[in-house]
Design a protein around this motif. Structure first.
Motif, PDB file in Angstrom:
ATOM      1  N   ARG A 196     -17.382 -33.407  20.563  1.00 37.55           N
ATOM      2  CA  ARG A 196     -17.882 -32.297  21.013  1.00 37.55           C
ATOM      3  C   ARG A 196     -16.620 -31.428  21.491  1.00 37.55           C
ATOM      4  O   ARG A 196     -16.598 -30.123  21.077  1.00 37.55           O
ATOM      5  CB  ARG A 196     -18.685 -32.451  22.217  1.00 37.55           C
ATOM      6  CG  ARG A 196     -20.153 -32.917  21.976  1.00 37.55           C
ATOM      7  CD  ARG A 196     -21.001 -33.363  23.209  1.00 37.55           C
ATOM      8  NE  ARG A 196     -21.076 -32.412  24.006  1.00 37.55           N
ATOM      9  CZ  ARG A 196     -22.158 -31.332  23.823  1.00 37.55           C
ATOM     10  NH1 ARG A 196     -22.992 -31.561  22.815  1.00 37.55           N
ATOM     11  NH2 ARG A 196     -22.294 -30.482  24.815  1.00 37.55           N
ATOM     12  N   GLU A 197     -15.612 -31.838  22.161  1.00 33.52           N
ATOM     13  CA  GLU A 197     -14.532 -31.126  22.568  1.00 33.52           C
ATOM     14  C   GLU A 197     -13.717 -30.575  21.353  1.00 33.52           C
ATOM     15  O   GLU A 197     -13.481 -29.558  21.497  1.00 33.52           O
ATOM     16  CB  GLU A 197     -13.656 -31.727  23.577  1.00 33.52           C
ATOM     17  CG  GLU A 197     -14.261 -32.057  24.928  1.00 33.52           C
ATOM     18  CD  GLU A 197     -14.744 -30.574  25.574  1.00 33.52           C
ATOM     19  OE1 GLU A 197     -13.980 -29.663  25.523  1.00 33.52           O
ATOM     20  OE2 GLU A 197     -15.998 -30.688  26.080  1.00 33.52           O
ATOM     21  N   LYS A 202     -15.801 -27.843  19.851  1.00 30.98           N
ATOM     22  CA  LYS A 202     -15.654 -26.748  20.620  1.00 30.98           C
ATOM     23  C   LYS A 202     -14.518 -25.838  20.305  1.00 30.98           C
ATOM     24  O   LYS A 202     -14.423 -24.794  20.336  1.00 30.98           O
ATOM     25  CB  LYS A 202     -15.791 -27.087  22.187  1.00 30.98           C
ATOM     26  CG  LYS A 202     -16.264 -25.950  23.081  1.00 30.98           C
ATOM     27  CD  LYS A 202     -16.416 -26.539  24.420  1.00 30.98           C
ATOM     28  CE  LYS A 202     -17.307 -25.513  25.385  1.00 30.98           C
ATOM     29  NZ  LYS A 202     -17.443 -25.804  26.632  1.00 30.98           N
ATOM     30  N   GLY A 215     -15.332 -22.236  19.026  1.00 34.71           N
ATOM     31  CA  GLY A 215     -14.803 -21.170  20.270  1.00 34.71           C
ATOM     32  C   GLY A 215     -14.263 -19.905  19.528  1.00 34.71           C
ATOM     33  O   GLY A 215     -14.605 -18.658  19.868  1.00 34.71           O
ATOM     34  N   THR A 223     -20.831 -20.406  22.596  1.00 31.54           N
ATOM     35  CA  THR A 223     -20.064 -21.639  21.832  1.00 31.54           C
ATOM     36  C   THR A 223     -20.843 -22.843  22.571  1.00 31.54           C
ATOM     37  O   THR A 223     -21.179 -23.759  21.807  1.00 31.54           O
ATOM     38  CB  THR A 223     -18.794 -21.439  22.466  1.00 31.54           C
ATOM     39  OG1 THR A 223     -17.986 -20.338  21.585  1.00 31.54           O
ATOM     40  CG2 THR A 223     -17.935 -22.819  22.143  1.00 31.54           C
ATOM     41  N   ASP A 224     -21.182 -22.705  23.989  1.00 31.21           N
ATOM     42  CA  ASP A 224     -21.631 -23.720  24.685  1.00 31.21           C
ATOM     43  C   ASP A 224     -23.064 -24.272  24.119  1.00 31.21           C
ATOM     44  O   ASP A 224     -23.188 -25.303  23.744  1.00 31.21           O
ATOM     45  CB  ASP A 224     -21.811 -23.579  26.201  1.00 31.21           C
ATOM     46  CG  ASP A 224     -20.462 -23.794  26.829  1.00 31.21           C
ATOM     47  OD1 ASP A 224     -19.631 -24.289  25.982  1.00 31.21           O
ATOM     48  OD2 ASP A 224     -20.344 -23.234  27.937  1.00 31.21           O
ATOM     49  N   ILE A 238     -22.751 -25.685  20.473  1.00 30.50           N
ATOM     50  CA  ILE A 238     -22.256 -27.207  20.424  1.00 30.50           C
ATOM     51  C   ILE A 238     -23.486 -28.195  21.069  1.00 30.50           C
ATOM     52  O   ILE A 238     -23.650 -28.988  20.555  1.00 30.50           O
ATOM     53  CB  ILE A 238     -21.043 -27.282  21.404  1.00 30.50           C
ATOM     54  CG1 ILE A 238     -19.795 -26.550  20.845  1.00 30.50           C
ATOM     55  CG2 ILE A 238     -20.575 -28.686  21.813  1.00 30.50           C
ATOM     56  CD1 ILE A 238     -19.292 -27.119  19.588  1.00 30.50           C
ATOM     57  N   ASP A 239     -24.351 -27.366  21.952  1.00 24.24           N
ATOM     58  CA  ASP A 239     -25.317 -28.179  22.372  1.00 24.24           C
ATOM     59  C   ASP A 239     -26.488 -28.432  21.574  1.00 24.24           C
ATOM     60  O   ASP A 239     -27.248 -29.364  21.642  1.00 24.24           O
ATOM     61  CB  ASP A 239     -25.980 -27.600  23.818  1.00 24.24           C
ATOM     62  CG  ASP A 239     -24.929 -27.698  24.901  1.00 24.24           C
ATOM     63  OD1 ASP A 239     -24.030 -28.442  24.918  1.00 24.24           O
ATOM     64  OD2 ASP A 239     -25.165 -26.922  25.877  1.00 24.24           O
TER      65      ASP A 239
END
Length: 100
Positions: A30-31, A34, A38, A54-55, A58-59
């Motif tokens: 995930r990171e 991201k 981003g 962005t969050d 990703i979610d």
């Protein structure tokens, strides 16, 4: 009776170790995803709103999508994928909630 308990206890410990490893791998993926998403989002929506988008992207990405984003980077295909994820009802709902 004790051998059966020992077998179950060993199996439970092994499964919990797998679960921890999977969680760490998912968080790392995930990171990494991201870090790719981003800048793609920031090209169009900079600042705090871009971070919220962005969050939400990703979610609402699947594990397979996160892996592709993380390993392939900002390819034209992944830029299209980010747009597709952003267009999902769940992502729009997340973004609307996060931006209001």
């Amino acid at each position: 009776m004790k051998p059966t308990f020992a077998v179950f206890a060993t199996a439970a410990l092994a499964l919990s170790a797998c679960s921890v490893a999977e969680t760490v791998a998912l968080d790392t993926g995930r990171e990494a995803a991201k870090a790719v998403v981003g800048p793609i989002v920031a090209d169009t929506v900079p600042g705090a709103a871009g971070v919220v988008l962005t969050d939400c992207i990703i979610d609402n990405a699947s594990g397979e999508e996160l892996l592709g984003l993380a390993t392939q980077g900002a390819t034209p295909e992944n830029i299209t994928l980010v747009s597709q994820i952003l267009a999902r009802t769940e992502t729009i709902t997340c973004a609307t909630s996060g931006l209001t």
